[in-house]
Design an enzyme around this catalytic site. Structure first.
Site, PDB file in Angstrom:
ATOM      1  N   CYS A  11       1.466  -0.838   0.425  1.00 48.04           N
ATOM      2  CA  CYS A  11      -0.138  -0.470  -0.130  1.00 48.04           C
ATOM      3  C   CYS A  11       1.066   0.969  -0.368  1.00 48.04           C
ATOM      4  CB  CYS A  11      -0.862  -0.004   1.085  1.00 48.04           C
ATOM      5  SG  CYS A  11      -0.504  -0.173   2.145  1.00 48.04           S
ATOM      6  N   HIS A  39       5.512  -6.202   8.253  1.00 42.92           N
ATOM      7  CA  HIS A  39       5.427  -7.470   8.657  1.00 42.92           C
ATOM      8  C   HIS A  39       5.690  -8.590   7.295  1.00 42.92           C
ATOM      9  CE1 HIS A  39       2.373  -5.897  12.198  1.00 42.92           C
ATOM     10  NE2 HIS A  39       4.755  -6.114  12.009  1.00 42.92           N
ATOM     11  N   CYS A  94       2.210   6.112   8.725  1.00 40.08           N
ATOM     12  CA  CYS A  94       1.452   5.327   7.139  1.00 40.08           C
ATOM     13  C   CYS A  94       0.594   7.122   7.519  1.00 40.08           C
ATOM     14  CB  CYS A  94       0.888   4.757   7.324  1.00 40.08           C
ATOM     15  SG  CYS A  94      -0.801   5.069   6.542  1.00 40.08           S
ATOM     16  N   HIS A 122      -0.755  -5.493  18.542  1.00 43.78           N
ATOM     17  CA  HIS A 122      -0.501  -4.477  17.317  1.00 43.78           C
ATOM     18  C   HIS A 122       0.443  -3.339  17.753  1.00 43.78           C
ATOM     19  CE1 HIS A 122       0.113  -3.666  13.561  1.00 43.78           C
ATOM     20  NE2 HIS A 122      -0.429  -4.721  12.697  1.00 43.78           N
ATOM     21  N   GLU A 124       0.645  -0.448  16.033  1.00 37.82           N
ATOM     22  CA  GLU A 124      -0.623   0.624  15.201  1.00 37.82           C
ATOM     23  C   GLU A 124      -1.251   0.943  16.803  1.00 37.82           C
ATOM     24  OE1 GLU A 124      -4.119   1.647  12.480  1.00 37.82           O
ATOM     25  OE2 GLU A 124      -2.554   0.049  11.826  1.00 37.82           O
ATOM     26  N   THR A 162      -5.885   0.963  11.736  1.00 39.36           N
ATOM     27  CA  THR A 162      -6.637   0.801   9.826  1.00 39.36           C
ATOM     28  C   THR A 162      -6.999  -0.434   9.096  1.00 39.36           C
ATOM     29  OG1 THR A 162      -3.835   0.828   9.224  1.00 39.36           O
ATOM     30  CG2 THR A 162      -4.828   2.410  10.111  1.00 39.36           C
ATOM     31  N   SER A 266       1.256  -5.571   2.494  1.00 36.98           N
ATOM     32  CA  SER A 266       3.321  -5.711   3.264  1.00 36.98           C
ATOM     33  C   SER A 266       3.487  -6.208   3.023  1.00 36.98           C
ATOM     34  CB  SER A 266       2.477  -5.423   4.862  1.00 36.98           C
ATOM     35  OG  SER A 266       2.546  -6.772   5.184  1.00 36.98           O
TER      36      SER A 266
END
Length: 283
Positions: A11, A39, A94, A122, A124, A162, A266
């Site tokens: 992405c 990842h 990001c 996680h 994030e 996300t 990823s």
């Protein structure tokens, strides 16, 4: 025959972060990240061969080193500690993750009880929590069942990791409506994530497939969501990280004439192309 999902692989946020690491390695012998920058073990291995160093936490990074904040982001206190030690920090969080961080900070300051939908382990989610106002009692929930246990608050804000599925965000928000006088729902799901999720649905619905090979790291949250969608569509899924796993799964390919290929956000393009050729050769 092999059919590719319309959207697959890196992405924008991951491509941006990996590109920044590659650029930095042209002028530095070593470049550090806190935790895996992506990842995908094959891409991490490629970057490590060029000089990438992965630290478990910020205390492992030498003073004066070059550090790139990965796409998942980091808590503000981590970045502040690094800068205080003279570390050269380049923030490649990001933009979609950054939006979630900013929403969490703003809404917690405004007195909302912040509920984060995602995987509490996680990076994030840990990064977003690190942007919540110190006085806030934010909490993380994984799904609808945990949403049922959220206590009543006058003001509640729901923010999503996300890589979540939009269907889950909708179901959780429907539950939280009855647990607050005022509920604000922030759809912080990445457009690229939603795009790839819809692409695998279309891949299945527009083709008579005998199965789908899903390419991506086993620790990749967004790839895991693609697997969940494919299985919910009743598809026979083979999730592989590399060519070794493809070769060791020869029985899975037996008798299959039409195979779809999907990949997480990823997964590098070079790996997709490599496995696509191997899979095509099995037809």
């Amino acid at each position: 025959m092999v059919v590719m999902a319309e959207h697959a692989g890196f992405c924008f946020g991951v491509k941006r972060a990996v590109g920044a690491i590659s650029d930095a390695l042209r002028t530095h012998d070593e470049v550090w990240t806190i935790g895996l920058p992506i990842h995908n073990p094959q891409e991490v291995g490629r970057l490590e061969s060029l000089g990438l160093r992965v630290a478990e936490n910020d205390s492992e990074i030498p003073a004066g080193a070059k550090v790139l904040i990965r796409a998942h982001g980091e808590p503000l206190e981590v970045i502040e500690r690094l800068k205080a030690r003279g570390v050269d920090v380049e923030d490649m969080t990001c933009p979609f993750v950054r939006k979630a961080q900013e929403k969490a900070a703003m809404l917690s300051r405004e007195g909302y009880h912040v509920v984060l939908l995602g995987d509490r382990n996680h990076p994030e989610i840990r990064g977003i929590l690190g942007h919540v106002d110190d006085g806030s009692d934010a909490e993380v929930i994984a799904d609808e069942s945990e949403a049922l246990n959220v206590q009543f608050h006058a003001k509640t804000a729901l923010i999503s990791q996300t890589t979540q599925r939009e269907e889950r965000l909708e179901k959780v928000s429907a539950i939280l409506v009855g647990k607050s006088q005022e509920l604000r729902v922030c759809n912080t799901i990445c457009k690229a994530t939603a795009q790839r999720q819809e692409a695998v649905r279309e891949l299945v619905r527009n083709n008579e497939l005998d199965g789908v090979v899903l390419i991506g790291g086993k620790s990749s949250a967004n790839t895991g969501k693609l697997r969940d969608i494919l299985e919910s569509e009743g598809v026979n899924v083979l999730w592989v990280e590399d060519e070794k796993e493809t070769e060791s799964s020869s029985e899975w390919f037996s008798g299959k004439k039409m195979i779809g290929i999907a990949a997480g956000a990823s997964t590098p393009e070079w790996l997709i192309d490599k496995l696509k050729k191997i899979i095509a050769a099995k037809q």
